[in-house]
Write a protein that holds these residues in place. Structure first.
Motif, PDB file in Angstrom:
ATOM      1  N   PRO A   1      41.290  56.755  41.969  1.00 10.48           N
ATOM      2  CA  PRO A   1      41.587  55.357  41.408  1.00 10.48           C
ATOM      3  C   PRO A   1      41.315  54.525  42.491  1.00 10.48           C
ATOM      4  CG  PRO A   1      43.197  57.133  40.511  1.00 10.48           C
ATOM      5  CD  PRO A   1      42.470  57.858  41.677  1.00 10.48           C
ATOM      6  N   ASN A   2      41.447  54.668  43.717  1.00  5.38           N
ATOM      7  CA  ASN A   2      41.241  53.502  44.618  1.00  5.38           C
ATOM      8  C   ASN A   2      39.819  53.502  45.062  1.00  5.38           C
ATOM      9  OD1 ASN A   2      44.113  53.263  45.606  1.00  5.38           O
ATOM     10  ND2 ASN A   2      44.029  55.293  46.454  1.00  5.38           N
ATOM     11  N   LYS A   3      39.144  54.096  44.500  1.00  2.00           N
ATOM     12  CA  LYS A   3      37.537  54.020  44.502  1.00  2.00           C
ATOM     13  C   LYS A   3      37.101  52.485  43.558  1.00  2.00           C
ATOM     14  CE  LYS A   3      34.355  56.344  42.367  1.00  2.00           C
ATOM     15  NZ  LYS A   3      33.344  57.437  41.794  1.00  2.00           N
ATOM     16  N   TYR A   4      37.961  52.613  42.522  1.00  2.00           N
ATOM     17  CA  TYR A   4      37.904  51.413  41.649  1.00  2.00           C
ATOM     18  C   TYR A   4      38.478  50.180  41.601  1.00  2.00           C
ATOM     19  CZ  TYR A   4      35.067  54.869  38.846  1.00  2.00           C
ATOM     20  OH  TYR A   4      34.185  55.773  38.365  1.00  2.00           O
ATOM     21  N   LEU A   5      39.698  50.197  42.274  1.00  2.00           N
ATOM     22  CA  LEU A   5      40.604  49.025  42.425  1.00  2.00           C
ATOM     23  C   LEU A   5      40.117  48.349  43.358  1.00  2.00           C
ATOM     24  CD1 LEU A   5      44.036  50.997  42.355  1.00  2.00           C
ATOM     25  CD2 LEU A   5      43.329  49.438  40.870  1.00  2.00           C
ATOM     26  N   SER A   6      40.087  46.899  42.774  1.00  2.00           N
ATOM     27  CA  SER A   6      39.197  45.919  43.788  1.00  2.00           C
ATOM     28  C   SER A   6      39.770  44.622  43.520  1.00  2.00           C
ATOM     29  CB  SER A   6      37.913  45.940  43.088  1.00  2.00           C
ATOM     30  OG  SER A   6      36.924  44.822  43.701  1.00  2.00           O
ATOM     31  N   THR A   7      39.408  43.769  44.471  1.00  2.00           N
ATOM     32  CA  THR A   7      40.005  42.254  44.486  1.00  2.00           C
ATOM     33  C   THR A   7      38.846  41.698  43.944  1.00  2.00           C
ATOM     34  OG1 THR A   7      39.107  41.931  46.756  1.00  2.00           O
ATOM     35  CG2 THR A   7      41.240  42.429  46.462  1.00  2.00           C
ATOM     36  N   LYS A   8      37.615  42.101  43.497  1.00  2.00           N
ATOM     37  CA  LYS A   8      36.230  41.262  42.892  1.00  2.00           C
ATOM     38  C   LYS A   8      36.309  41.436  41.433  1.00  2.00           C
ATOM     39  CE  LYS A   8      33.753  41.038  47.159  1.00  2.00           C
ATOM     40  NZ  LYS A   8      34.787  41.984  48.264  1.00  2.00           N
ATOM     41  N   ASN A   9      36.583  42.669  40.999  1.00  2.00           N
ATOM     42  CA  ASN A   9      36.870  43.004  39.353  1.00  2.00           C
ATOM     43  C   ASN A   9      37.640  43.823  39.214  1.00  2.00           C
ATOM     44  OD1 ASN A   9      33.914  44.431  41.219  1.00  2.00           O
ATOM     45  ND2 ASN A   9      35.272  45.686  39.842  1.00  2.00           N
ATOM     46  N   ALA A  10      37.614  44.068  37.619  1.00  2.00           N
ATOM     47  CA  ALA A  10      38.652  45.027  37.224  1.00  2.00           C
ATOM     48  C   ALA A  10      37.927  46.567  37.359  1.00  2.00           C
ATOM     49  CB  ALA A  10      38.709  44.660  35.666  1.00  2.00           C
ATOM     50  N   PRO A  11      38.994  47.402  37.511  1.00  2.00           N
ATOM     51  CA  PRO A  11      40.606  47.166  37.615  1.00  2.00           C
ATOM     52  C   PRO A  11      40.799  46.752  39.046  1.00  2.00           C
ATOM     53  CG  PRO A  11      39.678  49.534  37.857  1.00  2.00           C
ATOM     54  CD  PRO A  11      38.823  48.752  37.908  1.00  2.00           C
ATOM     55  N   TRP A  12      41.590  45.479  38.632  1.00  2.00           N
ATOM     56  CA  TRP A  12      42.343  44.639  39.962  1.00  2.00           C
ATOM     57  C   TRP A  12      43.331  45.497  40.627  1.00  2.00           C
ATOM     58  CZ3 TRP A  12      39.162  40.649  40.428  1.00  2.00           C
ATOM     59  CH2 TRP A  12      38.366  40.013  39.177  1.00  2.00           C
ATOM     60  N   LYS A  13      43.302  45.339  41.953  1.00  2.00           N
ATOM     61  CA  LYS A  13      44.274  45.848  42.900  1.00  2.00           C
ATOM     62  C   LYS A  13      45.488  45.060  42.653  1.00  2.00           C
ATOM     63  CE  LYS A  13      42.187  47.466  47.192  1.00  2.00           C
ATOM     64  NZ  LYS A  13      41.707  47.328  48.498  1.00  2.00           N
ATOM     65  N   LYS A  14      46.564  45.923  43.091  1.00  2.00           N
ATOM     66  CA  LYS A  14      48.136  45.134  43.078  1.00  2.00           C
ATOM     67  C   LYS A  14      48.100  43.963  43.674  1.00  2.00           C
ATOM     68  CE  LYS A  14      52.966  46.327  42.957  1.00  2.00           C
ATOM     69  NZ  LYS A  14      53.204  45.658  41.614  1.00  2.00           N
ATOM     70  N   LEU A  15      48.768  43.016  43.461  1.00  2.00           N
ATOM     71  CA  LEU A  15      48.826  41.663  43.931  1.00  2.00           C
ATOM     72  C   LEU A  15      50.373  41.926  44.840  1.00  2.00           C
ATOM     73  CD1 LEU A  15      48.355  38.909  41.349  1.00  2.00           C
ATOM     74  CD2 LEU A  15      46.684  39.240  43.341  1.00  2.00           C
ATOM     75  N   ASP A  16      50.122  41.552  46.371  1.00  2.00           N
ATOM     76  CA  ASP A  16      51.237  41.515  46.949  1.00  2.00           C
ATOM     77  C   ASP A  16      52.486  40.428  46.111  1.00  2.00           C
ATOM     78  OD1 ASP A  16      50.158  43.072  48.891  1.00  2.00           O
ATOM     79  OD2 ASP A  16      49.441  41.155  49.889  1.00  2.00           O
TER      80      ASP A  16
ATOM     81  N   ILE B   1      36.206  39.147  34.166  1.00  2.00           N
ATOM     82  CA  ILE B   1      35.732  37.755  33.596  1.00  2.00           C
ATOM     83  C   ILE B   1      34.766  38.195  32.734  1.00  2.00           C
ATOM     84  CG2 ILE B   1      34.492  35.639  34.211  1.00  2.00           C
ATOM     85  CD1 ILE B   1      36.141  36.185  36.878  1.00  2.00           C
ATOM     86  N   GLY B   2      34.511  37.092  31.609  1.00  2.00           N
ATOM     87  CA  GLY B   2      33.522  37.188  30.616  1.00  2.00           C
ATOM     88  C   GLY B   2      33.992  37.226  29.244  1.00  2.00           C
ATOM     89  N   ILE B   3      33.565  35.881  28.382  1.00  2.00           N
ATOM     90  CA  ILE B   3      33.610  35.918  27.045  1.00  2.00           C
ATOM     91  C   ILE B   3      32.995  36.745  26.155  1.00  2.00           C
ATOM     92  CG2 ILE B   3      34.089  34.042  25.340  1.00  2.00           C
ATOM     93  CD1 ILE B   3      36.281  34.004  27.401  1.00  2.00           C
ATOM     94  N   PRO B   4      33.093  37.591  25.150  1.00  2.00           N
ATOM     95  CA  PRO B   4      34.368  37.358  24.724  1.00  2.00           C
ATOM     96  C   PRO B   4      35.588  38.495  25.023  1.00  2.00           C
ATOM     97  CG  PRO B   4      32.841  38.739  23.257  1.00  2.00           C
ATOM     98  CD  PRO B   4      32.051  38.108  24.275  1.00  2.00           C
ATOM     99  N   ASN B   5      35.181  39.405  25.689  1.00  2.00           N
ATOM    100  CA  ASN B   5      36.213  40.250  25.843  1.00  2.00           C
ATOM    101  C   ASN B   5      36.349  40.792  27.356  1.00  2.00           C
ATOM    102  OD1 ASN B   5      35.227  40.918  22.957  1.00  2.00           O
ATOM    103  ND2 ASN B   5      37.276  41.047  22.963  1.00  2.00           N
ATOM    104  N   GLY B   6      35.539  40.497  28.409  1.00  2.00           N
ATOM    105  CA  GLY B   6      35.383  40.751  29.616  1.00  2.00           C
ATOM    106  C   GLY B   6      34.663  41.865  29.588  1.00  2.00           C
ATOM    107  N   LYS B   7      33.706  41.870  30.888  1.00  2.00           N
ATOM    108  CA  LYS B   7      32.509  42.493  30.991  1.00  2.00           C
ATOM    109  C   LYS B   7      32.278  42.834  32.465  1.00  2.00           C
ATOM    110  CE  LYS B   7      29.030  41.824  27.425  1.00  2.00           C
ATOM    111  NZ  LYS B   7      27.582  41.811  27.017  1.00  2.00           N
ATOM    112  N   PRO B   8      32.400  44.457  32.681  1.00  2.00           N
ATOM    113  CA  PRO B   8      32.382  45.367  31.867  1.00  2.00           C
ATOM    114  C   PRO B   8      33.727  46.266  31.257  1.00  2.00           C
ATOM    115  CG  PRO B   8      31.852  46.440  33.958  1.00  2.00           C
ATOM    116  CD  PRO B   8      32.260  44.938  34.069  1.00  2.00           C
ATOM    117  N   VAL B   9      34.780  45.795  31.765  1.00  2.00           N
ATOM    118  CA  VAL B   9      35.998  46.080  31.498  1.00  2.00           C
ATOM    119  C   VAL B   9      36.665  45.152  30.401  1.00  2.00           C
ATOM    120  CG1 VAL B   9      38.396  46.812  31.856  1.00  2.00           C
ATOM    121  CG2 VAL B   9      36.371  47.378  33.699  1.00  2.00           C
ATOM    122  N   ASP B  10      37.044  45.556  29.259  1.00  2.00           N
ATOM    123  CA  ASP B  10      37.632  44.724  28.246  1.00  2.00           C
ATOM    124  C   ASP B  10      39.096  44.670  28.320  1.00  2.00           C
ATOM    125  OD1 ASP B  10      38.638  46.956  27.210  1.00  2.00           O
ATOM    126  OD2 ASP B  10      37.760  46.654  25.127  1.00  2.00           O
TER     127      ASP B  10
END
Length: 576
Positions: free
Chosen positions: A537-552, A271-280
């Motif tokens: 990678p699982n350390k970073y995948l999250s439901t709160k921020n990017a990188p987002w976990k795979k949706l069911d 989330i974040g304009i203009p490009n997403g912070k911290p992941v664009d």
């Protein structure tokens, strides 16, 4: 009497041929014949042109007679090259060679100039996508510093930077302006409003899908509508109708299809304009201040090969193969662009407003007899990973860029020309020709109000405060030319089926990290990448921020909205 008349005539001819008279006479001619309408009065236009004439005289005295500049080939730049360059020469006495070449060629020549330290051109119109590159390498002229210092006497007092709508995209992390916007266009959703309004089609769609045929709000609805037109409707007036249009040829333009925010439309970024912070929107993670790139792979905290990114690539391929004309997969960007105007495409999720001028020509199958369009533009629908507050889509901001170590007088003359083609005297007419607005005053003008009914939503979009959610490539990208070229080759092997979407994105992310690692080793003048170490990678995948976990569930129920409701949301400053 005859003698007096002849002498007087000769005296007048002599006066008119002197530079001041002749230049101002040329300015008057152009103001009367070409530079209308304008947000300035003719007297104000004449005064602005007088400033250009006087500034140019000082440069001519320094030996400047000709400059060369370059831009990509679009309608706006064709107008500059053929009409405004000629006007500039007649008014100021400085000749401009304004080259028009492909966008990829512009980037290649720019890269060559940066590496050699010698600028091929005196001025460049390059995408603001290069802002992260220009800021870090320190080769581009800092315009904020230039206008206050060495370029002060060459800066138009009527420039009015606050009137430009794209300067937030051409400003570096240091808050300095590095590029001056010359034209802007957005990536929106395009659809045949006349077909969407047909009661028989509306009834048929609702009976099948359980909701109204309208502007899709999510990718689920876009997919349903694509299937509906391609598989259920099939023909309109005896001709095939397709629910989608795209292009898939292995070509550099395939990269733009993705780097122009396709991943963020799916919801890959933070989330974040203009490009997403911290992941664009490219999936690159940067430090909290947005200055230092930390990696693209999920294993380094990036999102280029995350579930959302893989989903975005998968949908692109599936829709093109299932719902677009069979020729689409072998087309480039340039070849695919004119296809919707031919009347057999019901909707297109990834459509640039730069095509507007070519979509409103009289006699086209998508234009009514009274000149109004059968189509409309709207905000692009979002994928299931997208959340409110994210970048909504891409906006191209072609911008004037100069090399700081180039010949100072040539730069000054090119800066004059850049200001001339963006000046209030010329900008409204240029906007009406190319439909790529850069000034708030032009967007709010009566001329644009008058044109609005024929432009299918363009004016309404640019008048809406919501337009800020459409943004160019941001400052997380440390070297646009080097990184952008990795995309099309990796996407192409997924299109052909040589690799799965996951494998293609894994390879892309790895190659991006390799380039950034080289930049880290080589160093940059400011904010070089500093890659995170690889981790789980699982350390970073999250439901709160990017990188987002795979949706069911990556296909929630489709949602649509009535176009009129959408227009009202725009007017209220909402994205939808």
């Amino acid at each position: 009497m005859k003698f007096r008349y002849t002498a007087l005539t000769a005296a007048m001819a002599c006066a008119l041929s002197s530079p001041g008279w002749a230049d101002e006479a040329a300015a008057k001619k152009w103001i009367d014949s070409e530079f209308q309408p304008s947000t300035l009065t003719k007297a104000q236009q004449a005064a602005e042109m007088k400033w250009f004439i006087d500034a140019a005289k000082k440069l001519q005295a320094k030996g400047i007679k000709e400059i060369s500049v370059v831009s990509e080939t679009i309608t706006t730049h064709e107008y500059e090259s053929k009409t405004l360059a000629k006007a500039f020469e007649e008014i100021t006495g400085i000749k401009v060679k304004h080259d028009l070449i492909g966008e990829g060629d512009v980037v290649e020549k720019l890269q060559t100039s940066m590496q050699s330290g010698k600028s091929i051109y005196d001025g460049w119109i390059t995408d603001s996508d290069l802002i992260g590159t220009h800021y870090r390498y320190g080769k581009a002229l800092n315009l904020t510093g230039y206008m206050a210092g060495a370029g002060k006497e060459w800066t138009n007092p009527g420039l009015d930077l606050k009137d430009f709508i794209g300067t937030s995209f051409t400003t570096g992390p240091d808050k300095n302006l590095y590029q001056l916007p010359d034209q802007q266009f957005a990536n929106l959703y395009w659809f045949r409003a006349d077909l969407f309004a047909r009661q028989d089609l509306k009834d048929k769609f609702k009976a099948k899908y359980g909701y109204e045929l309208g502007v899709p709000q999510n990718w689920s609805a876009y997919e349903d509508i694509a299937a509906f037109f391609s598989e259920d409707v099939k023909t309109i007036d005896g001709k095939p109708i397709y629910g989608h249009m795209d292009y898939g040829k292995k070509d550099p333009s395939l990269g733009w299809r993705f780097t122009d925010a396709w991943l963020s439309m799916a919801g890959t970024a933070d989330i974040g304009i203009p490009n997403g912070k911290p992941v664009d929107e490219w999936g690159i993670r940067a430090s909290a201040d947005g200055c230092t790139p930390l990696g693209a792979s999920v294993s380094r905290g990036g999102a280029t090969n995350s579930p959302a990114a893989v989903y975005a690539l998968t949908k692109y391929i599936d829709w093109m193969k299932k719902y677009s004309p069979k020729e689409a997969i072998g087309m480039t960007f340039g070849e695919a662009g004119p296809v919707p105007a031919q009347g057999q495409i019901a909707q297109q999720i990834f459509w640039y407003t730069a095509f507007t001028a070519d979509m409103i020509k009289p006699g086209l199958p998508v234009v009514n007899a009274d000149g109004t369009p059968k189509w409309r533009m709207a905000p692009g629908p979002n994928g299931p990973y997208w959340k409110p507050g994210m970048q909504n889509g891409y906006q191209d901001v072609g911008s004037w860029t100069f090399f700081k170590d180039h010949d100072a007088n040539k730069v000054a003359a090119a800066w004059l020309y850049a200001q001339f083609v963006t000046a209030k005297t010329t900008s409204l007419k240029k906007t009406l020709v190319g439909l790529t607005p850069i000034r708030e005053s032009d967007i709010q003008s009566q001329a644009m109000t008058d044109m609005a009914p024929k432009l299918g939503g363009l004016v309404e979009f640019y008048r809406s405060p919501a337009r800020v959610a459409w943004t160019p490539t941001g400052t997380n990208v440390p070297d646009y030319p080097k990184l952008a070229q990795l995309w099309w080759k990796n996407v192409a092997v997924a299109v052909t089926g040589e690799k799965t979407p996951q494998a293609a994105m894994d390879n892309l992310a790895e190659e991006m990290d390799q380039v950034m690692a080289r930049l880290e080793r080589a160093g940059m003048e400011k904010c070089a990448p500093k890659l995170n170490p690889k981790g789980d990678p699982n350390k970073y995948l999250s439901t709160k921020n990017a990188p987002w976990k795979k949706l069911d569930n990556e296909k929630p129920k489709g949602e649509t909205i009535a176009y009129e409701t959408l227009l009202n949301a725009w007017k209220n400053g909402k994205v939808r």
